[in-house]
Design a protein around this motif. Structure first.
Motif, PDB file in Angstrom:
ATOM      1  N   SER A 318       1.356  -1.231   0.027  1.00 56.43           N
ATOM      2  CA  SER A 318      -0.151  -0.531   0.172  1.00 56.43           C
ATOM      3  C   SER A 318       0.820   1.128  -0.072  1.00 56.43           C
ATOM      4  O   SER A 318       0.306   2.368  -0.659  1.00 56.43           O
ATOM      5  N   GLU A 319       2.239   0.899   0.290  1.00 55.06           N
ATOM      6  CA  GLU A 319       2.936   2.180   0.707  1.00 55.06           C
ATOM      7  C   GLU A 319       4.766   2.090   0.482  1.00 55.06           C
ATOM      8  O   GLU A 319       4.865   2.893   0.496  1.00 55.06           O
ATOM      9  N   ARG A 320       4.719   1.270  -0.437  1.00 53.01           N
ATOM     10  CA  ARG A 320       5.074   0.410  -1.148  1.00 53.01           C
ATOM     11  C   ARG A 320       5.312   0.727  -2.232  1.00 53.01           C
ATOM     12  O   ARG A 320       4.182   0.810  -3.625  1.00 53.01           O
ATOM     13  N   VAL A 321       6.607  -0.006  -3.560  1.00 49.13           N
ATOM     14  CA  VAL A 321       6.220  -0.036  -4.423  1.00 49.13           C
ATOM     15  C   VAL A 321       6.250  -2.005  -4.731  1.00 49.13           C
ATOM     16  O   VAL A 321       7.377  -2.073  -4.764  1.00 49.13           O
ATOM     17  N   GLY A 322       5.515  -2.391  -5.173  1.00 53.66           N
ATOM     18  CA  GLY A 322       4.875  -3.766  -5.523  1.00 53.66           C
ATOM     19  C   GLY A 322       5.625  -3.959  -6.561  1.00 53.66           C
ATOM     20  O   GLY A 322       6.473  -5.619  -6.489  1.00 53.66           O
ATOM     21  N   THR A 323       4.960  -3.360  -7.675  1.00 48.71           N
ATOM     22  CA  THR A 323       6.108  -3.542  -9.413  1.00 48.71           C
ATOM     23  C   THR A 323       6.530  -2.544  -9.551  1.00 48.71           C
ATOM     24  O   THR A 323       5.548  -1.384  -9.441  1.00 48.71           O
ATOM     25  N   SER A 324       7.090  -2.014 -10.345  1.00 43.55           N
ATOM     26  CA  SER A 324       7.877  -1.531 -11.752  1.00 43.55           C
ATOM     27  C   SER A 324       8.293  -1.878 -12.211  1.00 43.55           C
ATOM     28  O   SER A 324       8.516  -2.866 -12.639  1.00 43.55           O
ATOM     29  N   LEU A 325       7.848  -1.207 -13.671  1.00 41.87           N
ATOM     30  CA  LEU A 325       8.307  -1.094 -15.443  1.00 41.87           C
ATOM     31  C   LEU A 325       9.076   0.429 -15.562  1.00 41.87           C
ATOM     32  O   LEU A 325       8.221   1.362 -14.784  1.00 41.87           O
ATOM     33  N   TRP A 326       9.796  -0.016 -16.558  1.00 39.76           N
ATOM     34  CA  TRP A 326      10.056   1.596 -17.426  1.00 39.76           C
ATOM     35  C   TRP A 326      10.904   0.650 -18.558  1.00 39.76           C
ATOM     36  O   TRP A 326      11.156  -0.516 -18.896  1.00 39.76           O
ATOM     37  N   SER A 327      11.064   2.045 -19.383  1.00 35.86           N
ATOM     38  CA  SER A 327      11.776   2.435 -20.383  1.00 35.86           C
ATOM     39  C   SER A 327      13.734   2.109 -20.898  1.00 35.86           C
ATOM     40  O   SER A 327      13.484   3.999 -20.572  1.00 35.86           O
ATOM     41  N   ASP A 328      14.843   1.857 -20.884  1.00 39.05           N
ATOM     42  CA  ASP A 328      15.644   2.404 -21.180  1.00 39.05           C
ATOM     43  C   ASP A 328      15.135   3.205 -23.069  1.00 39.05           C
ATOM     44  O   ASP A 328      16.113   4.279 -22.502  1.00 39.05           O
TER      45      ASP A 328
END
Length: 412
Positions: A318-328
């Motif tokens: 809830s207060e954390r980053v559960g999933t992260s996605l990024w593009s180079d």
């Protein structure tokens, strides 16, 4: 309670076809409700989002890349009416319910049990629409708007995303809106043979600093399973770079989870979990989506290469980053926080849909591995898996709430 069978389920469903508020009516010819577009923009201009009433669906999401150029980072259609008419039905960015993901044999009991039989008391049966972990794409229902007992019997062993017409293809109505927020309402009067009536509100809000927040709240008139997700397909490059049509080489994924739910050939949980350590399912440390690609054959089902699994978070996200996605490539990053215990990640193996104009237009399609669908949700099919002791039954005394926050930034 009288046992509900496919036959009575059919009668309930057909009753929904003639309801004045049911999506199962032919949609209006004009591009009005439920295909009306609501645009939200954060005061600082960091994020712009567009939604339509059908499915309370996100249709466009514009955020800035590392060079300050806005890109629409979600898949979708130029014409929102295709949310109703597309026979492939990829469920682009909608609110999914009454029960997201899969339900074994379309059947459950209250109290829940492992393998409820039609002859047992307090058993409910929902029309099935999925075969062997792959959505049934036969189109007689979509084209004719009609359903028969024979067709119900042909639609597979699994109910996917709430039934033949789930919340993603229902006509929601706008309850209130402002420049930065819109709230949609839907009343599910036992559609698809679900017990009782569920009144559900979805609120989408954009905020300064590149934030999209979605909250779903629901109340039920009697005990019923509820599990919701927001079925967003992400491509953070937005197809703006010639020759890059997949997310495999440009996108990186991180998931705060050391376990994945083990499933059978119909994508139904076995009740066991897979330890991700040493497997291509381990995204606890961020890595490129395609890094261990040769090892993913069959992970998303027979004949399928890529990902389509439910990870169980290691922490309250809830207060954390559960999933992260990024593009180079674009430099766009999305960090996702949620009150849900699990996330389904699907790498779009079965995708085959014409692109939006600003993603390349009718001459090109969203194809295999063109996006990552990331769905914050509960334990899948927990109502068929009592050994987990996960309670997904809601009632007048126990309202339901789902929330997720998407925070955008850029990397160098």
């Amino acid at each position: 309670m009288v046992v509900r069978t496919i036959a009575s389920s059919l009668l309930t469903f057909l009753g929904g076809l003639i309801s004045p508020t049911s999506l199962s009516q032919p949609p209006p010819k004009e591009k009005g409700w439920p295909f009306d577009v609501t645009e939200l923009q954060a005061p600082d201009g960091s994020i712009t989002a567009k939604f339509v009433s059908i499915g309370a669906t996100l249709t466009e999401l514009w955020v800035k890349d590392r060079d300050g150029t806005a890109r629409d980072v979600v898949l979708g259609y130029d014409d929102p009416e295709r949310l109703w008419t597309d026979p492939d039905h990829p469920v682009f960015n909608a609110i999914v319910g009454r029960y997201a993901n899969r339900l074994k044999n379309g059947r459950f009991s209250i109290p829940i049990s492992k393998d409820p039989q039609r002859s047992a008391p307090n058993v409910w049966e929902i029309p099935t629409n999925d075969r062997g972990g792959k959505t049934d794409l036969s189109a007689p229902f979509i084209s004719s708007r009609r359903l028969t007992i024979e067709l119900v019997g042909q639609l597979g062993q699994v109910t996917l995303h709430g039934g033949i017409v789930g919340w993603d293809r229902r006509n929601w109505v706008i309850e209130r809106k402002s420049r930065t927020s819109v709230t949609y309402k839907h009343v599910d009067e036992g559609h698809e043979n679900w017990p009782g009536t569920v009144t559900v509100y979805t609120t989408h809000t954009v905020e300064n600093g590149g934030v999209l927040n979605t909250v779903v709240k629901a109340t039920a008139t009697e005990k019923t399973p509820i599990m919701v997700t927001q079925h967003i397909y992400w491509n953070l490059d937005a197809f703006q770079d010639p020759g890059i049509d997949t997310v495999l080489d440009t996108h990186h994924l991180q998931v705060d989870a050391s376990r994945v739910i083990e499933v059978d050939g119909n994508a139904i949980p076995t009740g066991k979990f897979i330890d991700v350590q040493g497997t291509p399912l381990d995204f606890r440390q961020a890595r490129r989506v395609g890094e261990r690609w040769d090892e993913t054959m069959g992970l998303c089902g027979e004949g399928c290469q890529g990902y389509d699994s439910a990870w169980i978070y290691d922490n309250d996200e809830s207060e954390r980053v559960g999933t992260s996605l990024w593009s180079d490539k674009s430099g766009i990053r999305v960090n996702i926080s949620t009150n849900q215990p699990a996330v389904q990640v699907y790498s779009s193996y079965w995708m085959n849909t014409v692109r939006k104009t600003h993603h390349g237009g009718a001459e090109k399609k969203y194809g295999r591995w063109s996006a990552m669908a990331i769905e914050q949700e509960g334990y899948i099919a927990a109502v068929n898996t009592p050994e987990w002791s996960v309670d997904q039954i809601y009632s007048p005394e126990r309202p339901f709430e789902w929330s997720s926050t998407y925070k955008f930034s850029t990397i160098g």
